[in-house]
Design a protein around this motif. Structure first.
Motif, short mmCIF file in Angstrom:
data_model
loop_
_atom_site.label_atom_id
_atom_site.label_comp_id
_atom_site.label_asym_id
_atom_site.label_seq_id
_atom_site.Cartn_x
_atom_site.Cartn_y
_atom_site.Cartn_z
N TRP A 105 1.15 -1.07 0.31
CA TRP A 105 -0.12 0.24 -0.02
C TRP A 105 1.22 1.16 -0.32
O TRP A 105 0.23 2.42 -1.04
CB TRP A 105 -1.03 0.05 0.91
CG TRP A 105 -2.13 -0.62 1.01
CD1 TRP A 105 -2.40 -2.17 1.53
CD2 TRP A 105 -3.07 -1.11 -0.37
NE1 TRP A 105 -3.52 -2.24 1.01
CE2 TRP A 105 -3.69 -1.65 0.39
CE3 TRP A 105 -3.55 0.44 -0.97
CZ2 TRP A 105 -5.11 -1.84 -0.49
CZ3 TRP A 105 -5.27 0.36 -1.29
CH2 TRP A 105 -5.90 -0.69 -1.33
N TYR B 40 1.11 4.41 -1.97
CA TYR B 40 0.38 5.92 -2.28
C TYR B 40 1.71 6.75 -2.68
O TYR B 40 1.38 8.21 -2.34
CB TYR B 40 0.61 5.61 -0.57
CG TYR B 40 -0.85 5.33 -0.07
CD1 TYR B 40 -2.31 5.16 -0.46
CD2 TYR B 40 -0.69 4.52 1.50
CE1 TYR B 40 -3.29 4.42 -0.19
CE2 TYR B 40 -1.77 3.78 1.93
CZ TYR B 40 -3.15 3.79 0.91
OH TYR B 40 -3.71 3.33 2.43
N SER C 52 2.13 5.22 -7.47
CA SER C 52 0.90 4.65 -7.46
C SER C 52 0.23 5.47 -9.06
O SER C 52 0.06 5.99 -9.75
CB SER C 52 0.22 6.26 -6.54
OG SER C 52 -0.89 5.86 -6.33
N PHE D 206 -1.71 10.73 -0.01
CA PHE D 206 -2.20 10.22 0.95
C PHE D 206 -1.22 9.88 2.34
O PHE D 206 -1.59 10.00 3.12
CB PHE D 206 -1.71 8.78 -0.09
CG PHE D 206 -2.62 8.21 -0.67
CD1 PHE D 206 -4.25 8.30 -0.82
CD2 PHE D 206 -2.24 8.48 -2.57
CE1 PHE D 206 -4.96 7.77 -1.79
CE2 PHE D 206 -3.35 8.15 -3.32
CZ PHE D 206 -4.57 8.13 -3.21
N PHE D 207 0.04 10.88 2.58
CA PHE D 207 0.68 10.65 3.33
C PHE D 207 0.27 12.24 4.27
O PHE D 207 1.00 12.65 5.03
CB PHE D 207 1.93 10.80 2.97
CG PHE D 207 2.51 9.24 2.26
CD1 PHE D 207 1.94 8.58 3.34
CD2 PHE D 207 2.63 8.85 1.25
CE1 PHE D 207 2.44 6.59 2.94
CE2 PHE D 207 3.37 8.09 1.39
CZ PHE D 207 2.76 6.70 1.88
N VAL E 11 -4.92 12.83 6.07
CA VAL E 11 -5.64 12.25 5.14
C VAL E 11 -4.73 11.32 5.66
O VAL E 11 -4.97 9.35 5.35
CB VAL E 11 -4.83 12.16 3.46
CG1 VAL E 11 -5.79 11.33 2.53
CG2 VAL E 11 -6.07 13.55 3.50
N LEU E 12 -3.32 10.97 6.32
CA LEU E 12 -2.47 9.98 6.70
C LEU E 12 -3.48 8.91 7.59
O LEU E 12 -3.29 8.25 7.52
CB LEU E 12 -1.60 10.80 7.39
CG LEU E 12 -0.39 9.72 8.54
CD1 LEU E 12 0.18 9.04 7.19
CD2 LEU E 12 0.37 10.20 9.17
N SER F 28 -5.33 6.40 5.00
CA SER F 28 -4.46 6.23 4.03
C SER F 28 -4.09 5.04 5.39
O SER F 28 -4.16 3.19 5.32
CB SER F 28 -2.95 6.71 3.63
OG SER F 28 -3.76 7.65 3.82
N ASN G 220 -6.60 2.36 6.06
CA ASN G 220 -6.82 2.06 5.02
C ASN G 220 -5.70 -0.18 4.17
O ASN G 220 -6.58 -0.28 4.42
CB ASN G 220 -6.93 2.35 3.74
CG ASN G 220 -7.02 1.78 2.51
OD1 ASN G 220 -8.07 0.98 2.10
ND2 ASN G 220 -5.99 1.30 1.41
N GLU H 278 2.23 -0.31 10.00
CA GLU H 278 1.78 0.27 9.63
C GLU H 278 2.52 1.84 9.19
O GLU H 278 3.15 1.50 7.81
CB GLU H 278 0.21 0.18 9.48
CG GLU H 278 -0.19 -0.41 9.19
CD GLU H 278 -0.52 -1.83 10.34
OE1 GLU H 278 -0.75 -1.39 11.28
OE2 GLU H 278 -1.55 -2.43 10.71
#
Length: 297
Positions: free
Chosen positions: A126, A130, A135, A151-152, A156-157, A160, A163, A232
């Motif tokens: 993933w 990202y 991506s 995405f970071f 939004v992190l 992400s 997910n 993660e």
């Protein structure tokens, strides 16, 4: 004598492993949490000596702003991930338990299969999805003049990272809930259908209340796993500057132990984290039992 000794002989291997790999490590961690280093002698000839430091390590942990901030970040992550994971797991379990569903075995295996993928590999996969340079999502977004997507970036992190948790968490929890659903006698559903209840009404009024113990169990596991968050953020950290080395409490403990060479402080932080998880788990379990089973739980 043989009759009395037989149960202990059968239980002996489990007891030995329990003591060696749980009791002794916990005891040694508590011992280390009261130890620390100081310079003895001073000057150019001073020696770094390990000694008993009392509660100094615990005081340093409880006043460490970054360690406490890690709990706040984990809390935000849990607000996003836990309801999503459990909600999807419950939804899939209910769909698989409907009488007319097709390819039930294939669907169950397909949903559970991502759980077999190690968390580090899933995080790496993933993470590359990202990254703007690799991506395919960003590629399509740029072609549609809607990108690039970061995405970071915060907040939004948190979505992400959540997910990535969905990748394995949904299948594992779905199996627990689905197994609980299969244990409910079919006569209960037949009686409800004779009374004119639809499948949605059966799911909402019968199935969900009867699998409440499984929901409590999966919810407790999810909370514990969230407080122990490490794989993660630690895996995708080299891909972004948004995630620091001490982003979560476990990452802070790792850095303190191996990068800062402060085993005593890391041990104290581990004890604080373990006690925090224990207290939160007991309070949450008590609250959920009262809400689920009534005041006599």
């Amino acid at each position: 004598m043989r009759t009395k000794a037989a149960p202990w002989l059968f239980a002996a291997p489990a007891i030995v492993f329990f003591v060696l790999f749980l009791v002794l490590p916990i005891g040694y961690t508590i011992y280390l949490s009261f130890r620390g280093f100081h310079i003895e002698g001073g000057g150019a000839f001073g020696r770094r000596v390990e000694a008993f430091v009392g509660l100094d390590n615990y005081h340093a942990t409880l006043t460490d702003a970054e360690f406490l901030a890690g709990f706040g970040r984990v809390l935000l992550y849990g607000i996003v991930s836990i309801p999503t994971v459990l909600g999807l797991a419950l939804l899939f379990a209910l769909l698989l338990d409907t009488p007319r569903v097709r390819a039930r075995g294939f669907a169950r295996t397909a949903i559970f299969l991502p759980y077999a993928v190690p968390g580090v590999i899933a995080s790496l996969m993933w993470g590359f999805l990202y990254l703007p340079s690799t991506s395919p999502i960003n590629y399509l977004a740029e072609r549609l003049h809607a990108g690039p997507l970061d995405f970071f970036s915060e907040p939004v992190l948190y979505f992400s990272l959540a997910n990535i948790a969905l990748w394995s968490g949904v299948g594992f929890n779905m199996i627990i809930i689905y197994t609980s659903l299969r244990a409910i006698p079919s006569t209960v559903y037949e009686a409800a259908r004779l009374d004119g209840a639809s499948e949605v009404q059966i799911a909402w009024r019968i199935k969900i209340p009867l699998v409440a113990p499984a929901l409590v169990l999966t919810g407790l596991f999810s909370v514990i796993g969230t407080l122990q968050l490490y794989n993660e953020p630690a895996t995708v950290r080299p891909m972004t500057s948004t995630i620091s080395r001490s982003w979560s409490p476990l990452m802070e403990i790792y850095e303190e132990a191996f990068a800062g060479d402060n085993l005593g402080g890391a041990a104290a932080s581990s004890v604080v984290l373990a006690l925090g998880i224990l207290v939160i788990s007991l309070l949450l379990l008590r609250f959920l039992q009262r809400r689920t089973f009534g005041g006599n739980a």
